[in-house]
Design an enzyme around this catalytic site. Sequence first.
Site, PDB file in Angstrom:
ATOM      1  N   HIS A  16       0.834  -1.199   0.000  1.00 21.29           N
ATOM      2  CA  HIS A  16       0.000   0.000   0.000  1.00 21.29           C
ATOM      3  C   HIS A  16       0.870   1.251   0.000  1.00 21.29           C
ATOM      4  O   HIS A  16       1.543   1.552   0.999  1.00 21.29           O
ATOM      5  CB  HIS A  16      -0.888  -0.036   1.247  1.00 21.29           C
ATOM      6  CG  HIS A  16      -1.883   1.056   1.364  1.00 21.29           C
ATOM      7  ND1 HIS A  16      -1.847   1.982   2.376  1.00 21.29           N
ATOM      8  CD2 HIS A  16      -2.959   1.370   0.601  1.00 21.29           C
ATOM      9  CE1 HIS A  16      -2.867   2.822   2.250  1.00 21.29           C
ATOM     10  NE2 HIS A  16      -3.554   2.468   1.179  1.00 21.29           N
ATOM     11  N   HIS A  58      -1.545  10.758  -2.113  1.00 20.84           N
ATOM     12  CA  HIS A  58      -2.837  10.344  -1.577  1.00 20.84           C
ATOM     13  C   HIS A  58      -3.735  11.528  -1.233  1.00 20.84           C
ATOM     14  O   HIS A  58      -4.890  11.587  -1.640  1.00 20.84           O
ATOM     15  CB  HIS A  58      -2.641   9.490  -0.322  1.00 20.84           C
ATOM     16  CG  HIS A  58      -3.936   9.109   0.335  1.00 20.84           C
ATOM     17  ND1 HIS A  58      -4.535   9.894   1.306  1.00 20.84           N
ATOM     18  CD2 HIS A  58      -4.749   8.043   0.146  1.00 20.84           C
ATOM     19  CE1 HIS A  58      -5.670   9.325   1.678  1.00 20.84           C
ATOM     20  NE2 HIS A  58      -5.823   8.207   1.003  1.00 20.84           N
TER      21      HIS A  58
END
Length: 272
Positions: A16, A58
């Site tokens: 991730h 992100h």
Amino acid sequence: MNVPPRPSARPLVVAHRGASDEEPEHTLRAYRKAFDHGADGVECDVRLTADHHLVCVHDRRVERTSNGAGVVSTLELARLEELDWASWKRGPGETETPEADPERGHLLTLRRLLDTLVATGEEVVTLIETKHPTRHGDDVEKTLVQVLRHFDLDRGDQPGRPHVRVMSFSARALQRVHKLSPAVPLVHLVEGIVPAMAIDGTLPKGIGAVGLDVRLVRRKPQVVERFRRHGHRVYVWTVDEERDMDLCCDLGVDVVITNRPGVAIDRMGVTG
């Protein structure tokens, strides 16, 4: 429809934002660290800059993961590349500067990441999440498909090439990708708190996999089987606790997405 077999004796392990428990997220060094651990693939989030470059970031704003300020979509690539994207992650006593290892602190574009993955000649699982809402709207997906075409990654899985999947919480975003490039596999992400009807095991047309919040899987483990009965693959995020790794193995999920790929592989075993 028959339930698809799991791709291996254990779930595939996807890092991730790279091995982000150890290295600054979304840096090339974090991704290299993930492969050092033996990760089966990597995940990244993409946002469009003011001058229409896809960057691996992100958050909507840059403050958390850089020494700059502002909204990604309003900043040009050149400005974002001036920022330090690593110092925030420096641990106690760590003195290394970004200049000592440019890969650690440099902004990563999607093109640079894909170029690196293609160069390996490996069939690396590559999960790309488009972030919404954004001022750029459907330009995000349009640009993403253009980049995938540039690397010849828009025609589905090919031998010796990264295996790309596009993910989003937005069904509309996924539908845009499907319309532009129907061969690219899609993953519909589902939050931990959702209405019951959203987890009945069905997915919108053209989407073959679901990405479930691990908190949802803990509360309602039966949801995994619901999706598998409909022929869908099941991805679970973000699986960092060992008890959750065990649960995902027991439930037979296809992919775990984790900040700790080394721990996950050690816990779940190399071959099951």
